[in-house]
Design a protein around this motif. Structure first.
Motif, PDB file in Angstrom:
ATOM      1  N   PRO A   1       0.830  -1.071  -0.075  1.00  0.00           N
ATOM      2  CA  PRO A   1       0.013  -0.096  -0.099  1.00  0.00           C
ATOM      3  C   PRO A   1       0.874   1.106   0.043  1.00  0.00           C
ATOM      4  CG  PRO A   1      -0.498  -1.569   1.743  1.00  0.00           C
ATOM      5  CD  PRO A   1       0.680  -2.109   1.229  1.00  0.00           C
ATOM      6  N   GLY A   2       0.253   2.402  -0.531  1.00  0.00           N
ATOM      7  CA  GLY A   2       1.017   3.556  -0.546  1.00  0.00           C
ATOM      8  C   GLY A   2       1.278   4.200  -1.940  1.00  0.00           C
ATOM      9  N   GLN A   3       1.861   5.183  -2.106  1.00  0.00           N
ATOM     10  CA  GLN A   3       2.208   5.876  -3.296  1.00  0.00           C
ATOM     11  C   GLN A   3       3.160   5.468  -4.075  1.00  0.00           C
ATOM     12  OE1 GLN A   3       2.839  10.210  -2.786  1.00  0.00           O
ATOM     13  NE2 GLN A   3       2.645  10.684  -4.931  1.00  0.00           N
ATOM     14  N   HIS A   4       3.152   5.059  -5.348  1.00  0.00           N
ATOM     15  CA  HIS A   4       4.044   4.587  -6.185  1.00  0.00           C
ATOM     16  C   HIS A   4       4.059   5.194  -7.631  1.00  0.00           C
ATOM     17  CE1 HIS A   4       4.318   0.799  -3.711  1.00  0.00           C
ATOM     18  NE2 HIS A   4       2.785   1.186  -3.653  1.00  0.00           N
ATOM     19  N   LYS A   5       5.263   5.139  -8.258  1.00  0.00           N
ATOM     20  CA  LYS A   5       5.628   5.649  -9.398  1.00  0.00           C
ATOM     21  C   LYS A   5       6.117   4.546 -10.203  1.00  0.00           C
ATOM     22  CE  LYS A   5       6.111  10.589  -9.229  1.00  0.00           C
ATOM     23  NZ  LYS A   5       5.119  10.939 -10.109  1.00  0.00           N
ATOM     24  N   ARG A   6       5.817   4.297 -11.472  1.00  0.00           N
ATOM     25  CA  ARG A   6       6.616   3.085 -12.304  1.00  0.00           C
ATOM     26  C   ARG A   6       6.603   3.827 -13.696  1.00  0.00           C
ATOM     27  NH1 ARG A   6       7.103   1.299  -8.086  1.00  0.00           N
ATOM     28  NH2 ARG A   6       6.509  -0.893  -7.212  1.00  0.00           N
ATOM     29  N   THR A   7       7.756   3.306 -14.107  1.00  0.00           N
ATOM     30  CA  THR A   7       8.187   3.685 -15.397  1.00  0.00           C
ATOM     31  C   THR A   7       8.167   2.157 -16.489  1.00  0.00           C
ATOM     32  OG1 THR A   7       9.533   5.540 -14.865  1.00  0.00           O
ATOM     33  CG2 THR A   7      10.003   4.684 -16.924  1.00  0.00           C
ATOM     34  N   ILE A   8       7.160   2.343 -17.455  1.00  0.00           N
ATOM     35  CA  ILE A   8       6.918   0.980 -18.207  1.00  0.00           C
ATOM     36  C   ILE A   8       7.681   1.221 -19.303  1.00  0.00           C
ATOM     37  CG2 ILE A   8       5.387  -0.364 -19.334  1.00  0.00           C
ATOM     38  CD1 ILE A   8       3.328   0.837 -17.442  1.00  0.00           C
ATOM     39  N   PRO A   9       8.928   0.187 -19.695  1.00  0.00           N
ATOM     40  CA  PRO A   9       9.476   0.362 -21.014  1.00  0.00           C
ATOM     41  C   PRO A   9       8.500  -0.169 -22.065  1.00  0.00           C
ATOM     42  CG  PRO A   9      10.371  -1.467 -19.606  1.00  0.00           C
ATOM     43  CD  PRO A   9       9.247  -0.831 -18.939  1.00  0.00           C
ATOM     44  N   MET A  10       8.421   0.747 -23.396  1.00  0.00           N
ATOM     45  CA  MET A  10       7.457   0.252 -24.347  1.00  0.00           C
ATOM     46  C   MET A  10       8.353  -0.573 -25.384  1.00  0.00           C
ATOM     47  SD  MET A  10       4.614   1.268 -23.204  1.00  0.00           S
ATOM     48  CE  MET A  10       3.582   1.605 -24.466  1.00  0.00           C
ATOM     49  N   PHE A  11       7.628  -1.194 -26.141  1.00  0.00           N
ATOM     50  CA  PHE A  11       8.171  -2.163 -27.354  1.00  0.00           C
ATOM     51  C   PHE A  11       7.349  -2.283 -28.507  1.00  0.00           C
ATOM     52  CE2 PHE A  11       6.528  -5.111 -24.625  1.00  0.00           C
ATOM     53  CZ  PHE A  11       5.736  -5.962 -25.299  1.00  0.00           C
ATOM     54  N   VAL A  12       7.723  -2.380 -29.638  1.00  0.00           N
ATOM     55  CA  VAL A  12       6.831  -2.572 -30.649  1.00  0.00           C
ATOM     56  C   VAL A  12       7.306  -4.105 -31.297  1.00  0.00           C
ATOM     57  CG1 VAL A  12       6.048  -0.541 -31.138  1.00  0.00           C
ATOM     58  CG2 VAL A  12       8.188  -1.269 -32.303  1.00  0.00           C
ATOM     59  N   PRO A  13       6.512  -4.640 -31.816  1.00  0.00           N
ATOM     60  CA  PRO A  13       6.853  -5.996 -32.603  1.00  0.00           C
ATOM     61  C   PRO A  13       7.658  -5.772 -33.850  1.00  0.00           C
ATOM     62  CG  PRO A  13       4.435  -6.007 -31.944  1.00  0.00           C
ATOM     63  CD  PRO A  13       5.125  -4.880 -31.790  1.00  0.00           C
ATOM     64  N   GLU A  14       8.631  -6.460 -34.329  1.00  0.00           N
ATOM     65  CA  GLU A  14       9.406  -6.184 -35.744  1.00  0.00           C
ATOM     66  C   GLU A  14       8.918  -7.302 -36.547  1.00  0.00           C
ATOM     67  OE1 GLU A  14      13.557  -5.651 -34.928  1.00  0.00           O
ATOM     68  OE2 GLU A  14      13.078  -3.337 -35.432  1.00  0.00           O
ATOM     69  N   SER A  15       9.037  -6.932 -37.762  1.00  0.00           N
ATOM     70  CA  SER A  15       9.035  -8.134 -38.762  1.00  0.00           C
ATOM     71  C   SER A  15      10.127  -8.991 -38.968  1.00  0.00           C
ATOM     72  CB  SER A  15       8.965  -7.335 -40.331  1.00  0.00           C
ATOM     73  OG  SER A  15       7.769  -6.496 -40.410  1.00  0.00           O
TER      74      SER A  15
END
Length: 181
Positions: free
Chosen positions: A88-102
């Motif tokens: 419980p409590g305050q949280h910050k998260r950074t999500i690494p993003m990605f895209v599928p490649e051919s």
């Protein structure tokens, strides 16, 4: 109220603040800023409540970002997922993003020419580990979240959600960019 609860509650309240590295998005239409950081700011609200008897399959937040390509086609700009913290409590998260490649240059050229980039037909695949090891992806920026977690009756059901000293309270790894609004 029963002294022996049969379920616990998990409440999440916060926002998807914005992104860095992505060009634009459509959940809440935004364009990248014109400053040197070139961030997209959404402040998209999150308000979720879960009720469960066991923590198996703990919830994840899955983000899919879409935008227009040079030809005006709506294409995927990034996928990412993060588990909701158990403390419980305050949280910050950074999500690494990605895209599928051919997988080949011919497929890459054909998808560019047709305006149909590779994308997942089911966004749930982002949250699953099975089958992901054969997917070729490219990093595509970060999405930043801030939220508050409230739990009820987890301790009464025998689940310890106290934080440990090894956990970073900010949720950011040393290699992730800090996001300030």
């Amino acid at each position: 109220m029963s002294a022996n609860p049969s379920v616990f509650l998990l409440m999440i309240n916060g926002q998807i603040e914005g992104a860095s590295g992505l060009e634009e998005g459509i959940s809440q239409i935004a364009s990248k800023s014109r400053d040197s950081q070139q961030r997209c700011v959404w402040n998209f609200p999150l308000d979720i409540t879960f009720k469960s008897t066991n923590p198996f399959g703990w919830p994840q937040i899955v983000v899919s970002v879409y935008g227009l390509d040079a030809f005006g086609n709506d294409v995927v700009r990034g996928y990412g997922a993060v588990h909701v913290p158990i403390t419980p409590g305050q949280h910050k998260r950074t999500i690494p993003m990605f895209v599928p490649e051919s997988t080949s240059r011919l497929q890459k050229f054909t998808s560019w020419l047709m305006g149909r980039r590779p994308e997942f037909t089911d966004p749930k695949v982002v949250a699953q580990g099975e089958g992901r090891e054969v997917t070729r992806v490219q990093s595509q920026g970060f999405v930043c979240l801030s939220f508050n977690i409230v739990t009820k009756d987890m301790k009464k059901l025998g689940y310890d959600t106290t934080s440990t000293d090894t956990e970073k309270p900010s949720g950011l790894l040393a290699t992730e960019p800090a996001y300030t609004s």
